[in-house]
Design a protein around this motif. Structure first.
Motif, PDB file in Angstrom:
ATOM      1  N   MET A 149       0.859  -1.209   0.000  1.00  0.00           N
ATOM      2  CA  MET A 149       0.000   0.000   0.000  1.00  0.00           C
ATOM      3  C   MET A 149       0.883   1.243   0.000  1.00  0.00           C
ATOM      4  SD  MET A 149      -3.156   1.271   0.330  1.00  0.00           S
ATOM      5  CE  MET A 149      -4.236   0.026   1.047  1.00  0.00           C
ATOM      6  N   GLU A 182      -9.159   4.809  -0.104  1.00  0.00           N
ATOM      7  CA  GLU A 182      -8.331   3.621  -0.325  1.00  0.00           C
ATOM      8  C   GLU A 182      -8.804   3.000  -1.626  1.00  0.00           C
ATOM      9  OE1 GLU A 182      -7.662   1.350   3.325  1.00  0.00           O
ATOM     10  OE2 GLU A 182      -7.755  -0.430   2.029  1.00  0.00           O
ATOM     11  N   TYR A 183      -7.872   2.732  -2.538  1.00  0.00           N
ATOM     12  CA  TYR A 183      -8.283   2.210  -3.848  1.00  0.00           C
ATOM     13  C   TYR A 183      -7.307   1.123  -4.298  1.00  0.00           C
ATOM     14  CZ  TYR A 183     -10.305   1.972  -8.436  1.00  0.00           C
ATOM     15  OH  TYR A 183     -10.932   1.506  -9.557  1.00  0.00           O
ATOM     16  N   HIS A 184      -7.863   0.106  -4.919  1.00  0.00           N
ATOM     17  CA  HIS A 184      -7.035  -1.010  -5.409  1.00  0.00           C
ATOM     18  C   HIS A 184      -7.077  -1.041  -6.922  1.00  0.00           C
ATOM     19  CE1 HIS A 184      -6.770  -2.477  -1.282  1.00  0.00           C
ATOM     20  NE2 HIS A 184      -8.042  -2.148  -1.193  1.00  0.00           N
ATOM     21  N   TYR A 185      -5.977  -0.619  -7.545  1.00  0.00           N
ATOM     22  CA  TYR A 185      -5.824  -0.792  -8.994  1.00  0.00           C
ATOM     23  C   TYR A 185      -5.393  -2.232  -9.219  1.00  0.00           C
ATOM     24  CZ  TYR A 185      -5.975   4.311  -9.535  1.00  0.00           C
ATOM     25  OH  TYR A 185      -6.363   5.624  -9.534  1.00  0.00           O
ATOM     26  N   SER A 190      -2.054  -0.840  -4.907  1.00  0.00           N
ATOM     27  CA  SER A 190      -3.088  -0.256  -4.049  1.00  0.00           C
ATOM     28  C   SER A 190      -2.539   1.010  -3.433  1.00  0.00           C
ATOM     29  CB  SER A 190      -3.450  -1.228  -2.925  1.00  0.00           C
ATOM     30  OG  SER A 190      -4.012  -2.388  -3.478  1.00  0.00           O
TER      31      SER A 190
END
Ligand SMILES: Nc1nc2c([nH]c(=O)n2[C@@H]2O[C@H](COP(=O)(O)OP(=O)(O)OP(=O)(O)O)[C@@H](O)[C@H]2O)c(=O)[nH]1
Length: 131
Positions: A1, A69-72, A76
């Motif tokens: 992260m 919070e973002y998950h590519y 992340s």
């Protein structure tokens, strides 16, 4: 992260937005200026450093918005947005493809990095014209 601070820089009821260059990750997507937090630096120090590097501007930080919070697919991140105004400096586009001053109503016309969408939604809903 990774932890990324970004600046929503307001002037005359417009917001400064930046298009990532073709060579960057997320090529040609629009984002707010900012970047990754380095060791031993606060998020606010990170923001001031990155905005100076990218735009040659010194900004005043007014208040944080809600972090995202973002998950590519391949990484992340947690994105920490701050409302800012320009303190000093002359805008220079040092790293991006282009930058633009936009009216908040036009923000949705741009192809944003996905992690930014909740920030734009919050900005339009709650914080516009509060500085
Ligand atoms: N500065 C900034 N980065 C964002 C935003 N939204 C978003 O998803 N990001 C992602 O957060 C990361 C910020 O890292 P960065 O700008 O310091 O580094 P970079 O990816 O250009 O460099 P790198 O290729 O060396 O990793 C990028 O992967 C970028 O795609 C945003 O609004 N501002």
């Amino acid at each position: 992260m990774i932890h990324v601070a970004c600046a929503l820089i307001e002037k005359d009821n417009q917001l400064l937005i930046c298009q990532r260059s073709a060579e960057m990750k997320l090529p040609l997507k629009w984002e707010f200026p900012g970047g990754k937090q380095e060791e031993a630096e606060s998020l606010e120090e990170c923001l001031l450093r990155e905005v100076e590097e990218e735009l040659s501007l010194n900004v005043t930080i007014h208040k944080p918005l809600t972090k995202v919070e973002y998950h590519y697919p391949d990484f992340s991140l947690t994105l920490y947005p701050y409302l800012c105004s320009i303190k000093s400096g002359k805008l220079s586009v040092n790293e991006h493809e282009q930058v633009q001053w936009v009216d908040p109503v036009d923000l949705w016309k741009y192809d944003w990095a996905n992690a930014d969408l909740p920030i734009i939604e919050e900005y339009i809903r709650t914080t516009r014209e509060t500085i």
